[in-house]
Design an enzyme around this catalytic site. Structure first.
Site, PDB file in Angstrom:
ATOM      1  N   GLU A 163      -6.581  18.071 -35.436  1.00 22.38           N
ATOM      2  CA  GLU A 163      -7.875  17.467 -35.047  1.00 22.38           C
ATOM      3  C   GLU A 163      -7.688  16.454 -33.925  1.00 22.38           C
ATOM      4  OE1 GLU A 163     -10.340  16.551 -38.810  1.00 22.38           O
ATOM      5  OE2 GLU A 163      -8.324  16.921 -39.520  1.00 22.38           O
ATOM      6  N   LYS A 205      -4.375   4.066 -12.260  1.00 27.80           N
ATOM      7  CA  LYS A 205      -3.173   4.105 -13.098  1.00 27.80           C
ATOM      8  C   LYS A 205      -3.410   4.133 -14.606  1.00 27.80           C
ATOM      9  CE  LYS A 205      -0.767   1.663  -9.536  1.00 27.80           C
ATOM     10  NZ  LYS A 205      -2.104   1.413  -8.902  1.00 27.80           N
ATOM     11  N   ASN A 220       0.816  -1.220   0.000  1.00 26.61           N
ATOM     12  CA  ASN A 220       0.000   0.000   0.000  1.00 26.61           C
ATOM     13  C   ASN A 220       0.848   1.268   0.000  1.00 26.61           C
ATOM     14  OD1 ASN A 220      -2.059  -1.796   0.060  1.00 26.61           O
ATOM     15  ND2 ASN A 220      -2.690  -1.381   2.169  1.00 26.61           N
ATOM     16  N   ASN A 256      -5.549  17.653 -45.127  1.00 30.74           N
ATOM     17  CA  ASN A 256      -6.294  17.668 -43.880  1.00 30.74           C
ATOM     18  C   ASN A 256      -5.378  17.913 -42.668  1.00 30.74           C
ATOM     19  OD1 ASN A 256      -8.698  17.148 -45.204  1.00 30.74           O
ATOM     20  ND2 ASN A 256      -8.409  14.933 -45.097  1.00 30.74           N
ATOM     21  N   LYS A 281      -7.298  17.365 -51.210  1.00 32.03           N
ATOM     22  CA  LYS A 281      -7.358  17.587 -49.764  1.00 32.03           C
ATOM     23  C   LYS A 281      -6.003  17.671 -49.090  1.00 32.03           C
ATOM     24  CE  LYS A 281     -11.056  16.657 -47.527  1.00 32.03           C
ATOM     25  NZ  LYS A 281     -11.843  17.473 -46.654  1.00 32.03           N
ATOM     26  N   HIS A 309     -16.860  36.407 -30.577  1.00 33.06           N
ATOM     27  CA  HIS A 309     -18.004  35.665 -31.132  1.00 33.06           C
ATOM     28  C   HIS A 309     -17.678  35.079 -32.509  1.00 33.06           C
ATOM     29  CE1 HIS A 309     -20.415  37.897 -28.076  1.00 33.06           C
ATOM     30  NE2 HIS A 309     -19.595  38.873 -28.411  1.00 33.06           N
ATOM     31  N   SER A 365      -6.403  12.802 -48.744  1.00 33.31           N
ATOM     32  CA  SER A 365      -7.614  11.983 -48.740  1.00 33.31           C
ATOM     33  C   SER A 365      -7.453  10.888 -49.772  1.00 33.31           C
ATOM     34  CB  SER A 365      -8.819  12.852 -49.087  1.00 33.31           C
ATOM     35  OG  SER A 365      -9.848  12.057 -49.636  1.00 33.31           O
ATOM     36  N   GLN A 386      -6.319   0.836  -7.352  1.00 37.70           N
ATOM     37  CA  GLN A 386      -5.529   0.300  -8.466  1.00 37.70           C
ATOM     38  C   GLN A 386      -6.007   0.871  -9.797  1.00 37.70           C
ATOM     39  OE1 GLN A 386      -3.985  -3.837  -8.422  1.00 37.70           O
ATOM     40  NE2 GLN A 386      -5.430  -4.191 -10.080  1.00 37.70           N
ATOM     41  N   TYR A 415      -6.619   2.181   2.364  1.00 41.38           N
ATOM     42  CA  TYR A 415      -6.499   1.628   1.017  1.00 41.38           C
ATOM     43  C   TYR A 415      -7.672   0.722   0.675  1.00 41.38           C
ATOM     44  CZ  TYR A 415      -4.699  -0.890  -3.030  1.00 41.38           C
ATOM     45  OH  TYR A 415      -4.549  -1.435  -4.283  1.00 41.38           O
TER      46      TYR A 415
HETATM   47  N1  ARG Z   1      -1.442  -3.306  -7.457  1.00 42.13           N
HETATM   48  C1  ARG Z   1      -1.913  -2.615  -6.301  1.00 42.13           C
HETATM   49  C2  ARG Z   1      -2.347  -1.186  -6.656  1.00 42.13           C
HETATM   50  O1  ARG Z   1      -2.022  -0.737  -7.679  1.00 42.13           O
HETATM   51  C3  ARG Z   1      -0.826  -2.540  -5.284  1.00 42.13           C
HETATM   52  C4  ARG Z   1      -1.321  -2.430  -3.901  1.00 42.13           C
HETATM   53  C5  ARG Z   1      -2.002  -3.678  -3.500  1.00 42.13           C
HETATM   54  N2  ARG Z   1      -2.350  -3.657  -2.116  1.00 42.13           N
HETATM   55  C6  ARG Z   1      -3.212  -4.527  -1.577  1.00 42.13           C
HETATM   56  N3  ARG Z   1      -3.468  -4.412  -0.330  1.00 42.13           N
HETATM   57  N4  ARG Z   1      -3.773  -5.439  -2.314  1.00 42.13           N
HETATM   58  O2  ARG Z   1      -3.073  -0.550  -5.921  1.00 42.13           O
END
Ligand code: ARG
Length: 460
Positions: free
Chosen positions: A291, A326, A111, A286, A284, A157, A278, A323, A318
């Site tokens: 974009e 990420k 954690n 583009n 064209k 505008h 195109s 998780q 936690y």
């Molecule tokens: N892979 C987990 C995360 O990204 C790591 C921490 C996991 N901790 C746990 N108590 N299962 O959060």
């Protein structure tokens, strides 16, 4: 088989679906080098505080160095059965140095480990984005200096409002990206505390030295509350917020480039490097890169929203929900980095059509305010009255489908008898921009000074 890492209490390993939903190695492998740096600092601290034998700490550190080499060489085998980056590295360490590897996790939990790794990763990423933002600012400021006196229409505008210079327009974005950099720096300063040693949630009974690991990893100090340390993802939310604002700035500029590159505007053309053709329409060109920059703002804002929603209502400390912080973050910050690189290239290559811009600056009675200002200055009229007179002259010119400067003096005098020949000087777009010398205004000399100031700042 029960899990090697946490399987003591379990008779059997997780089912296939459980493994699939639980595993994060498919994305958190990106934290490998941060994980190793954190573990090395932790091992060194454990030795220093006599929690770990020095020889063991050394063996752990050497093993981690070897793993770093394997990862950099691409020979490290990531395994989904080992769930996440922390366990993948620990398992490999066990293969390399035997049971001593198991001592590394003393006084630590995944954690605080993952909170640490992600902070380190975000910190590195902010530093890289800052460099990219600076490069983009420089590209804009260089172009702005070159075009400090190039007249173009300024819009409100999306209607012609008053003439401005192209340089002035570009410098507006330099200001935006400066604020983005300041916001990233501010987020970075708040995230720069080490959560390592918070352990699972409550701290540890081992006599660890959190200040030591904090210092070794370049943090200002350790975090002060162990629960907060493992439950907090403000540093991710803040970074994504800044990224979202930055993406919006990029998207606005991208949108302008898309407009400018149309034959209807014709203000600028993109280089071949940033245009696509195109498959059916041979004529064209583009602006795909612009974009896509515009569109990627969507996924960056999406990542911020997604994490806000993940965090909402999570009890301390936690939970595995964390998780989910990420994937979206990796994706969003990668997208931002790509957008910054593409925008920097596009800005450098962007070729304005100065004739066309200048001609457009005169359309739509863009100097009507200059006329009103002249009436105030020369005839000492109250601005409201001058505004009215100028408006009537615009109406007469529009009726005859001609520009303000094409009205005769007699036609003007029919509306306001005290108007003199001198008025024609302010009806030209160049005079108009030249007269806007208030601080922050569009006059070429102001733009030149601002562009030079920025280029000096950006050199440092
Ligand atoms: N892979 C987990 C995360 O990204 C790591 C921490 C996991 N901790 C746990 N108590 N299962 O959060």
């Amino acid at each position: 088989m029960s899990n090697k890492m946490w399987g003591g209490r379990f008779a059997r390993g997780p089912g296939a679906i459980m493994e699939e939903i639980n595993a994060s190695i498919g994305f958190d492998f990106r934290l490998a080098l941060q994980d190793i740096a954190g573990s090395k600092a932790h091992a060194a601290m454990l030795a220093e505080t006599l929690i770990l034998e020095r020889a063991d700490a050394q063996a752990i550190s050497n093993g981690l160095d070897e793993i770093a080499r394997e990862i950099e060489a691409g020979s490290f085998k990531f395994s989904r059965a080992l769930e996440d980056i922390h366990m993948n590295i620990e398992a490999r360490l066990t293969e390399l140095i035997g049971p001593t590897a198991g001592r590394l996790h003393t006084a630590r939990s995944r954690n605080d480990q993952v909170a640490l790794d992600f902070r380190l990763w975000i910190r590195d990423t902010i530093d890289a984005l800052d460099q990219q933002l600076r490069a983009l600012q420089r590209a804009l400021a260089e172009k702005a200096l070159k075009h400090a006196a190039s007249v173009m229409p300024g819009f409100t505008h999306l209607q012609p409002a008053q003439p401005v210079t192209f340089g002035h327009h570009l410098l507006a974005y330099v200001e935006m990206f400066a604020r983005d950099r300041a916001r990233f720096a501010s987020a970075r300063s708040r995230l720069n505390e080490s959560p390592l040693g918070a352990a699972a949630l409550a701290g540890t009974s081992f006599p660890i030295d959190r200040a030591m690991t904090a210092k070794a990893l370049g943090f200002d100090r350790p975090t002060a509350n162990s629960l907060d340390s493992v439950a907090d993802r403000d540093f991710v939310l803040e970074t994504l917020s800044v990224a979202a604002i930055c993406a919006i700035h990029l998207s606005r500029l991208a949108e302008e480039i898309v407009l400018w590159a149309t034959p209807q505007f014709g203000f600028a053309s993109l280089s071949d490097a940033f245009s696509t053709g195109s498959s059916i329409m041979p004529q064209k060109r583009n602006p795909d890169a612009a974009e896509l920059i515009r569109a990627k703002a969507g996924r960056i804002i999406g990542a911020l929203n997604a994490l806000l929603i993940v965090m909402k209502g999570l009890p301390l400390a936690y939970s595995k929900d964390l998780q989910e912080d990420k994937e979206g973050t990796f994706d969003a910050l990668h997208a931002l980095s790509l957008c910054l690189a593409a925008m920097t290239g596009m800005v450098g290559d962007l070729a304005p059509d100065l004739k066309r811009m200048k001609a457009a600056a005169g359309f739509g009675y863009a100097t009507a305010t200059d006329l009103a200002d002249w009436l105030v200055r020369t005839l000492n009229l109250p601005f409201r009255e001058a505004h009215h007179i100028s408006g009537r002259l615009v109406a007469i010119a529009a009726e005859q489908k001609k520009g303000l400067e094409k009205l005769s003096l007699a036609e003007m005098r029919a509306v306001e008898p005290r108007i003199s020949e001198a008025v024609f000087a302010v009806l030209g777009v160049e005079n108009s921009v030249g007269s806007r010398t208030s601080f922050g205004g569009t006059a070429p000399k102001c733009v030149r000074a601002q562009a030079r100031l920025w280029l000096r700042r950006l050199k440092k």
